[in-house]
Design an enzyme around this catalytic site. Structure first.
Site, PDB file in Angstrom:
ATOM      1  N   HIS A   1     -36.259  63.289 -39.807  1.00 31.99           N
ATOM      2  CA  HIS A   1     -37.587  63.268 -39.194  1.00 31.99           C
ATOM      3  C   HIS A   1     -37.710  62.211 -38.089  1.00 31.99           C
ATOM      4  O   HIS A   1     -36.858  61.357 -37.958  1.00 31.99           O
ATOM      5  CB  HIS A   1     -38.704  63.144 -40.245  1.00 31.99           C
ATOM      6  CG  HIS A   1     -38.748  61.863 -41.033  1.00 31.99           C
ATOM      7  ND1 HIS A   1     -39.807  61.569 -41.849  1.00 31.99           N
ATOM      8  CD2 HIS A   1     -37.883  60.839 -41.142  1.00 31.99           C
ATOM      9  CE1 HIS A   1     -39.575  60.403 -42.429  1.00 31.99           C
ATOM     10  NE2 HIS A   1     -38.430  59.935 -42.015  1.00 31.99           N
ATOM     11  N   GLU A   2     -38.738  62.354 -37.310  1.00 32.45           N
ATOM     12  CA  GLU A   2     -39.005  61.426 -36.203  1.00 32.45           C
ATOM     13  C   GLU A   2     -37.820  61.361 -35.233  1.00 32.45           C
ATOM     14  O   GLU A   2     -37.461  60.299 -34.726  1.00 32.45           O
ATOM     15  CB  GLU A   2     -39.323  60.036 -36.771  1.00 32.45           C
ATOM     16  CG  GLU A   2     -40.103  59.118 -35.871  1.00 32.45           C
ATOM     17  CD  GLU A   2     -41.399  59.715 -35.347  1.00 32.45           C
ATOM     18  OE1 GLU A   2     -42.113  60.370 -36.122  1.00 32.45           O
ATOM     19  OE2 GLU A   2     -41.670  59.535 -34.141  1.00 32.45           O
ATOM     20  N   GLY A   3     -37.237  62.539 -34.943  1.00 29.50           N
ATOM     21  CA  GLY A   3     -36.068  62.613 -34.060  1.00 29.50           C
ATOM     22  C   GLY A   3     -34.796  62.542 -34.873  1.00 29.50           C
ATOM     23  O   GLY A   3     -34.489  61.512 -35.451  1.00 29.50           O
TER      24      GLY A   3
ATOM     25  N   GLN B   1     -31.524  61.057 -31.407  1.00 25.35           N
ATOM     26  CA  GLN B   1     -31.446  59.610 -31.140  1.00 25.35           C
ATOM     27  C   GLN B   1     -30.211  59.295 -30.297  1.00 25.35           C
ATOM     28  O   GLN B   1     -30.252  58.456 -29.395  1.00 25.35           O
ATOM     29  CB  GLN B   1     -31.362  58.817 -32.457  1.00 25.35           C
ATOM     30  CG  GLN B   1     -32.511  59.028 -33.425  1.00 25.35           C
ATOM     31  CD  GLN B   1     -33.860  58.615 -32.865  1.00 25.35           C
ATOM     32  OE1 GLN B   1     -33.944  57.685 -32.069  1.00 25.35           O
ATOM     33  NE2 GLN B   1     -34.900  59.326 -33.246  1.00 25.35           N
TER      34      GLN B   1
END
Lengths: 611, 611
Positions: free
Chosen positions: B458-460, B465
């Site tokens: 999650h969150e990239g 990244q």
């Protein structure tokens, strides 16, 4: 599954040429055709009775209603289908109802079931139990117990560990005392009364079969009534859940083996795992305290008799880990081919109007898939290679058999540990390929990852395997096993040198092998086990990666020999996995070997209060 | 928790000296005493309201009864206690009811909750939502929505992803059309009607609060009625579950936001995760089709406005991963100190009568504990360092602030990805230390491992990244960020050179840094993104390990400056973790960098049919 079949076929036939085993007397009735027929059957049963229920057994975990352990219907069906297939005794003699199948073919065929649902069926425990009785038991024990396990009527367990003694079996405290003055006169074997607790017993209680044959390690007290410390005092006993007579009929007497609790696990939930109480008095039997058990083999030889099957048990764990790795690979490959998202690098912002592509087009997804392929298919190659060594050790001629047994001793810790570690990593990559969906229980990959986490723990933890490898296997017989391995790897290196495409890899493997050899010497340079073994796990990791590079190089030789122009996409795939392994994986060994070489004591010397 | 407190105190005060922030006007009321008071409160609430219920929220997963999402009582209590603590607005201005706490202290304080139970409380989403409204919303939106989130009355969500668009937000298909001719006249903001599906929405539906404020990304169609492809067409909307008036009172009208389903996850089960339908007609509102939403900021600036909080969101994920890593470390450390089994190497067979020792005495167990310590405490150092950069970027003077912001840009992908990967590995080691017990749900470590697996997704994702790091961050402003990082790392190297004990590590780090720099150049040598980014993840792994080595070296300098004789066991522990990191971990970067340097295309060029 079709992917697994083609990989297994390539490895067994194009690479290992297992059909040549049919030239040996034991396997004379066999051929590629009989092997294929076994595969067809196993593949079909796995597809029909195992695969559709893999999630079911995860969700409908075994539970105890106070009387019985409740399992889902599919578990009964899967077990029955497996027993009906004859696979329980596939490798056994014809007289025992077996097929005299080579072990390597049996192991590969069992792979289909593990790939479909690793935990639904515990028949491999039953086979291992019966095998141990065949090796060490009396003719009556073989006829009464082993035979009724091989034919599927009864199930078996291996009851070794105790709550306080897992890795350290020398500390078991289960006592076995002679049952009356006539204890030696029982036709089923010297009769004892056992009292103690056994932990982590898989399939320790269920209603799948009319009886359960527990193989139990226990200690016979000395004249002073005390248990002998260490492994020397350990003996092996058959402790049936239901007592039986010499004809193998149940006598109607329940033995005093009681379920103390089910273990609730992270995964592998199709298999009941239990804490069992032996002789606590829950089911008093024949008026005395203790569960009735029959000595197998000689007193004090319990570990030896139980561990006779250890190489095969460890290969089986390696195979299970491998099959979970491959199951995740196939699932994420399917997903990556059908899920669309994003655009190739370089298009991104520039042409957002272009339709999204299948995610397998993205380099990082390909990397995650190729790593899984290299881990899973490489692990399969290693395990089949080791399984073939089992056959060679049993059926090859004189010196060749001896060499096979020696090589197998050295490779067994790797066959068990390497798939456990790297096919688990493969499963994590399979989740990653799925993105958020992989984190949900709507897709199978999270279960594979959970199931696979067991394999670094059971049947000897990672640390135990590493101590076995560096502490014993590479040192035994003056290092003869390690030398034999080096010789065998060098033969592959020489073979690979003939292929221009592989010369670089061959040189790299030669350097890795030399590095492992030098590191082994350096670890033991001052003969201090504390220093040598302080970094046994990093040693095993480097050793394992070197062995796997050897496997891939040897497989690649077979690919090029058969398809020099790589006209078959599968050939391209195998060469790609080989390249991946040499370029991305093998270079990792430097960091692992360094700490072993310098006998780094940073970890070992950490004071306890500094953590 | 006491272990966490002492580590956090050391890092914040002895290492980062955060109390000096009190010299700045914004933090003038603060001091070590106020920071300690916040920690005391958070530690207490975490211990009382979070830790005891971590397993409860795993077992009593959210479910939907057709009307409402059912959550266990403890979730209500934990949220209320958190809201009552004032932590929801701890870093906010006094006028907003905040404490004007430095972000680094807020982040560390939130760590206690994550360590106790990472998924029970979703207040961080609420804070992030309210923060985004503060940045981009109108004064009325701030007063009505943000203020009622900060005070704990309402909860917030971030509704970005859609079933077909996770990593690829440019492909979202949720439409927002003006709601009537007077749509621009609404006091709450330009009013639109939204229709679409949002996937992976955490805390998307529940009864914890009287209202839920969804922050939704959607596209406003052009004059031709078509959605603009790419990210440029994306706008941000406030879509409350219950409509409200300008006074922040519920009007009694349910907005057309409907739960389409709960996601059933591998872990992180305390947090409800949902698929939401916006404007499908389940709750028709004010006689029109679509859910009512209010534009935040300018049309087309949705991503920019949402991602304003991205660095902090990614640090928060890094912190969550870190706290799970540390939780596993503490649990396995406790276990290793109390569980007895086996004897030290060299005693084994020779003196089996000797009593078993605590397993922490075994070198391999120490290795697994020290690795966890090095991963977990190193990750905490990195995340606190980054959190301090957030404060510096906001409150330092001119150029110093600019440098802090630039350095933070480069480090954010590492702050998020490195703990996600290596604290997950730490959790696996925590299981391994427990042996078979670690595989059961009777111990907490298997849950930590499951919970932590989310953080690479999650969150990239990890891949996102890595592409951000190698594709953007190290290249932006002509490589200024990378140069600034090198300069900062070099300052630590120089400082470390003054300590004889650290000179070897300092040299090793200098070489690693040079290698990362050379590899960055080599990756981009021919300016082809396809080649440069083909191995972005291995690049990020090497970059991350180099950054972490820097962190440990800098921490070690602080240790030696304060306790040159290592009289405190904690100093010995930190030096041990530093040595471990340099000797066992940093050498790994060679293998990762090599494939980046040579722009290895083995993975990227695999034909699809070869898998």
């Amino acid at each position: 599954m079709s992917n697994l079949r083609s990989t297994a076929d390539f490895l067994l036939h194009d690479w290992l040429d297992v059909s040549r085993l049919a030239q040996r007397e034991r396997f004379a009735d066999h051929s590629r055709e009989t092997f294929d027929a076994v595969f067809d059957t196993c593949e079909r049963i796995a597809r029909e009775k195992f695969a559709p229920f893999n999630r079911t057994v995860d969700v409908e975990e075994p539970h105890f209603d106070g009387e019985r352990v409740i399992l889902p219907r599919c578990t009964y069906d899967a077990r029955q289908a497996y027993a009906d297939s004859g696979m329980l005794s596939a490798a056994q003699d014809y007289e025992l109802g077996g097929m005299q199948l080579p072990y390597v073919v049996e192991a590969a065929a069992n792979g289909f079931f593990a790939c479909a649902s690793v935990s639904i069926n515990t028949s491999m425990l039953t086979s291992a139990n019966a095998n141990a009785i065949l090796v060490a038991g009396s003719p009556v024990q073989q006829r009464v117990f082993a035979a009724n396990e091989f034919n599927g009527r009864w199930a078996g367990t291996m009851a070794l560990s105790e709550p306080q003694a897992g890795s350290s079996l020398s500390d078991i405290a289960t006592r076995a005392e002679p049952d009356g003055v006539d204890f030696e006169g029982d036709v089923l074997g010297p009769r004892y009364r056992l009292r103690g607790n056994k932990m982590w017993i898989s399939a320790g209680e269920h209603e799948l079969t009319e009886n359960i044959v527990h193989l139990v390690l226990a200690k016979i007290p000395g004249a002073d009534g005390k248990l002998v410390p260490g492994v020397k005092g350990i003996s092996l006993f058959i402790v049936p859940k239901q007592l039986v007579n010499e004809q193998g009929e149940l006598t109607g007497e329940r033995n005093d083996v009681a379920l103390a609790g089910l273990n609730h696990k992270l995964g592998w939930r199709g298999t009941t795992n239990t804490l069992l109480n032996f002789g606590e008095g829950r089911y008093p039997v024949r008026g005395g305290p203790g569960a009735i058990g029959y000595l197998v083999g000689q007193p004090g030889e319990g570990l030896k008799n139980m561990f006779h099957m250890m190489n095969e048990a460890r290969i089986a764990i390696g195979m299970a880990a491998t099959m979970l790795g491959l199951a995740g690979y196939y699932a994420s490959l399917d997903y990556a081919k059908t899920r669309t998202q994003g655009r190739p690098v370089g298009v991104g912002g520039k042409d957002a109007a272009q339709a999204p592509v299948a995610i397998i087009e993205h380099a990082d997804v390909k990397r995650m898939l190729l790593a899984q392929k290299a881990y899973g298919e490489g692990a399969l190659a290693l395990n089949l290679y080791c399984a073939l060594l089992v056959d060679e050790g049993r059926t090859a001629a004189g010196e060749q058999a001896e060499r096979a047994r020696l090589l197998l001793e050295v490779l067994t810790p790797i066959a068990k540990s390497w798939p456990s570690e790297w096919c688990l990593e493969a499963n994590s990559l399979a989740i990653q390929v799925h993105g958020g969906y992989g984190y949900t229980r709507d897709f199978p990959v999270e279960q594979y990852w959970r199931d696979n986490r067991l394999n670094m723990i059971h049947e000897g933890t990672h640390g135990i395997q590493a101590a076995d490898l560096l502490g014993r296997k590479v040192r035994m017989q003056g290092g003869a096993g390690l030398m034999l391995l080096a010789e065998t790897v060098n033969a592959t290196i020489q073979k690979a040198m003939a292929h221009a495409r592989l010369a670089g890899h061959a040189n790299q493997l030669a350097r890795a092998l030399a590095d492992v050899g030098a590191t082994t010497k350096a670890a033991w340079a001052n003969e201090q086990p504390e220093e040598a073994l302080a970094n046994a796990v990093p040693y095993m990791q480097a050793f394992g990666h070197t062995v796997l590079a050897w496997m891939w190089l040897d497989v690649a030789c077979s690919v090029l020999s058969r398809d020099a122009t790589l006209s078959d996409p599968q050939s391209v795939g195998r060469m790609g996995a080989t390249d991946y392994f040499f370029q991305y994986e093998l270079p990792r060994i430097g960091a692992w070997l360094q700490v072993v070489k310098e006998r780094n004591m940073v970890c070992a010397q950490m004071p306890l209060d500094a953590f």
